[in-house]
Write an enzyme that holds these catalytic residues in place. Sequence first.
Site, mmCIF file in Angstrom:
data_model
loop_
_atom_site.group_PDB
_atom_site.id
_atom_site.type_symbol
_atom_site.label_atom_id
_atom_site.label_comp_id
_atom_site.label_asym_id
_atom_site.label_seq_id
_atom_site.Cartn_x
_atom_site.Cartn_y
_atom_site.Cartn_z
ATOM 1 C CE1 TYR A 1 -8.372 10.513 -10.854
ATOM 2 C CE2 TYR A 1 -9.158 11.811 -12.679
ATOM 3 C CZ TYR A 1 -8.345 10.551 -12.232
ATOM 4 O OH TYR A 1 -7.771 10.220 -13.158
ATOM 5 C CE LYS B 1 -23.114 0.071 -20.268
ATOM 6 N NZ LYS B 1 -23.728 1.331 -20.095
ATOM 7 C CD GLN C 1 -22.671 12.352 -22.663
ATOM 8 O OE1 GLN C 1 -23.588 12.566 -23.271
ATOM 9 N NE2 GLN C 1 -22.605 11.321 -22.055
ATOM 10 C CE LYS D 1 -4.928 11.683 -11.281
ATOM 11 N NZ LYS D 1 -3.903 10.897 -11.023
ATOM 12 C CG ASP E 1 -1.814 0.943 1.287
ATOM 13 O OD1 ASP E 1 -1.746 1.998 0.336
ATOM 14 O OD2 ASP E 1 -2.978 0.783 2.058
ATOM 15 N NE ARG F 1 -12.034 16.840 -19.785
ATOM 16 C CZ ARG F 1 -12.402 16.345 -18.610
ATOM 17 N NH1 ARG F 1 -12.345 15.052 -18.358
ATOM 18 N NH2 ARG F 1 -12.699 17.317 -17.689
#
Length: 323
Positions: free
Chosen positions: A150, A201, A219, A154, A51, A284
């Site tokens: 998140y 899927k 999107q 970063k 860890d 994006r």
Amino acid sequence: MKKTALVCGAGGFIGGHLVKRLKNDGFWVRGVDIKEHEHAKTQADEFIVGDLRDQALVTTVLDRGFDEVYQLAADMGGAGYLFTGENDANVMHNSMQINLNVLDAGRRCGVKRLFYASSACVYPEYNQEDPDNPNCAEDTVYPANPDSEYGWEKLFSERLYMAFNRNYGMQCSVARYHNIYGLEGTWTGGKEKVPAALCRKVASAAPGSEIEVWGDGLQSRSFLFVDDCIEATVSLLRSDFQGPVNIGSEEMISINDLAKLIIEISGKDISINNVPGPEGVRGRNSDNRLIADKLDWQPRYTLREGIEKTFTWIQNQHLSLSK
Ligand code: NAD
């Protein structure tokens, strides 16, 4: 003498590919991860299961001035893991602790070059509201407003690595990955990202049925095949440029069109059902001007080429599980 490298997060998707690349380059490689790789036998010379939040463990792992250290370990997943809010405390706390430990131990044992994997999630939400015209040039990151915790973690860690360069003369380089996909990555279980989730899927859908796609599917994103990501990562660490710099593709596509591409590759007759779900920002795309200028790098795989390989791998995984 053989050059040495350490890969933190070697049991993960990109880390696993990186270990292979470093072995091909003739390095002695130590990998470390909290778990072993789920989809491939590691090629690292030494693989430590441990860890990285544990400072003592990190000190043990960083027991020499490695020629190259790649820090890819993070508590992360796809939209279903990062954008629901349910995992925010762990995502921030776990990854932060790893980065603090790696930097501190790396400095003390004289690591020569250290790479840190940041993310396109650092970019502000206000520049990614138009799915046709997102702006992710490196210098647009401030004023900061990432759309997830998140992304905030970063961004803070990027600054931490750059501060160690400034104050301790380290040579840390930072890349902002944009949606990396490919073989031997997470494709089921809740942490998978959109290309793998859609491939799964489609692979498991009966002909004539439908698959669910989160949001209205309009999107947009770009996706980079993992082999291209590895090439850019290694080139960045070995260059004198430290970033932060985007590592991504500029081939932008809507999520519905990505689903259609995968359906077409599968050869099945499947329709799309758009359902409510976590989506992230509206648009994006990578902006590759800086990396082209500094490293003369550009992706070699088209989206179709990379998705064909990825779909085949996930379909085979699915078939062998359902036997
Ligand atoms: P991954 O989840 O497959 O790999 C991360 C690895 O870190 C995992 O194997 C995990 O077990 C390990 N890890 C987590 N906590 C740990 C701990 N406490 N101690 C030791 N190991 C620990 O993810 P990936 O897709 O290979 O991503 C690698 C890096 O790139 C991450 O830092 C991620 O945030 C970044 N990134 C990835 C993408 C992408 O599209 N895949 C995009 C942007 C940034």
